[in-house]
Design a protein around this motif. Structure first.
Motif, PDB file in Angstrom:
ATOM      1  N   LYS A 135       0.821  -1.246   0.056  1.00 33.24           N
ATOM      2  CA  LYS A 135       0.038   0.021   0.070  1.00 33.24           C
ATOM      3  C   LYS A 135       0.795   1.143  -0.017  1.00 33.24           C
ATOM      4  O   LYS A 135       0.464   2.287  -0.469  1.00 33.24           O
ATOM      5  CB  LYS A 135      -0.877   0.103   1.236  1.00 33.24           C
ATOM      6  N   ASN A 171       0.869   4.159  -2.805  1.00 35.27           N
ATOM      7  CA  ASN A 171       0.910   5.668  -2.612  1.00 35.27           C
ATOM      8  C   ASN A 171       1.838   6.215  -3.036  1.00 35.27           C
ATOM      9  O   ASN A 171       1.856   7.333  -3.511  1.00 35.27           O
ATOM     10  CB  ASN A 171       0.460   5.763  -1.311  1.00 35.27           C
ATOM     11  N   ARG A 227       1.523   9.360  -5.707  1.00 40.64           N
ATOM     12  CA  ARG A 227       2.171  10.622  -5.506  1.00 40.64           C
ATOM     13  C   ARG A 227       3.188  11.005  -6.639  1.00 40.64           C
ATOM     14  O   ARG A 227       3.176  12.075  -7.025  1.00 40.64           O
ATOM     15  CB  ARG A 227       2.707  10.602  -4.305  1.00 40.64           C
TER      16      ARG A 227
END
Length: 140
Positions: A102, A106, A110
């Motif tokens: 995870k 992420n 980003r």
């Protein structure tokens, strides 16, 4: 064939996999110690000082030992306490891997948001030429 093997082994994916397996084995030992030495004793203390590793059901009338190691020497046993410990190891390991994946996802999202848009590629020469001809005809 040796050359093909050398090319295969020198690929980045194979090396990444080898590193992941080695780190995973070391990490597995850490999780096993966490469960065996920290979590299970606390759970055992909460449940009255019981040791989950020694929970078993004898499958033979010859088994009369109180510890799992001795019971296994005497005959077949259903060691459900060991299974509970291993299942807890798995759940903790799976949860930590989930958190790691995870975090990587992420980070990728980003980085994609922060990446500037690629400049548009110039049109091929024939399309540019046709555009110029169209513009010249439109002006007349």
């Amino acid at each position: 064939m040796l050359k093909e093997f050398q090319e295969f082994i020198s690929r980045g994916n194979v090396m990444d996999l080898a590193v992941a397996v080695i780190i995973g084995a070391a990490f597995s030992k850490i999780v096993t110690s966490l469960v065996d030495d920290i979590i299970m004793p606390v759970i055992g203390a909460i449940l009255g000082g019981l040791d989950f590793n020694n929970y078993f059901l004898p499958l033979s009338s010859a088994v009369n030992a109180t510890s799992l190691a001795e019971a296994k020497k005497q005959g077949a046993v259903f060691a459900y306490g060991s299974f509970i410990t291993v299942a807890l190891n798995f759940l903790i390991l799976a949860f930590i891997i989930f958190l790691m994946v995870k975090a990587v996802n992420n980070l990728r999202k980003r980085l994609e948001r922060e990446k500037p848009a690629a400049p548009a590629a110039p049109p091929p020469a024939d399309v540019a030429l046709l555009t110029e001809i169209r513009d010249l005809l439109a002006r007349k």
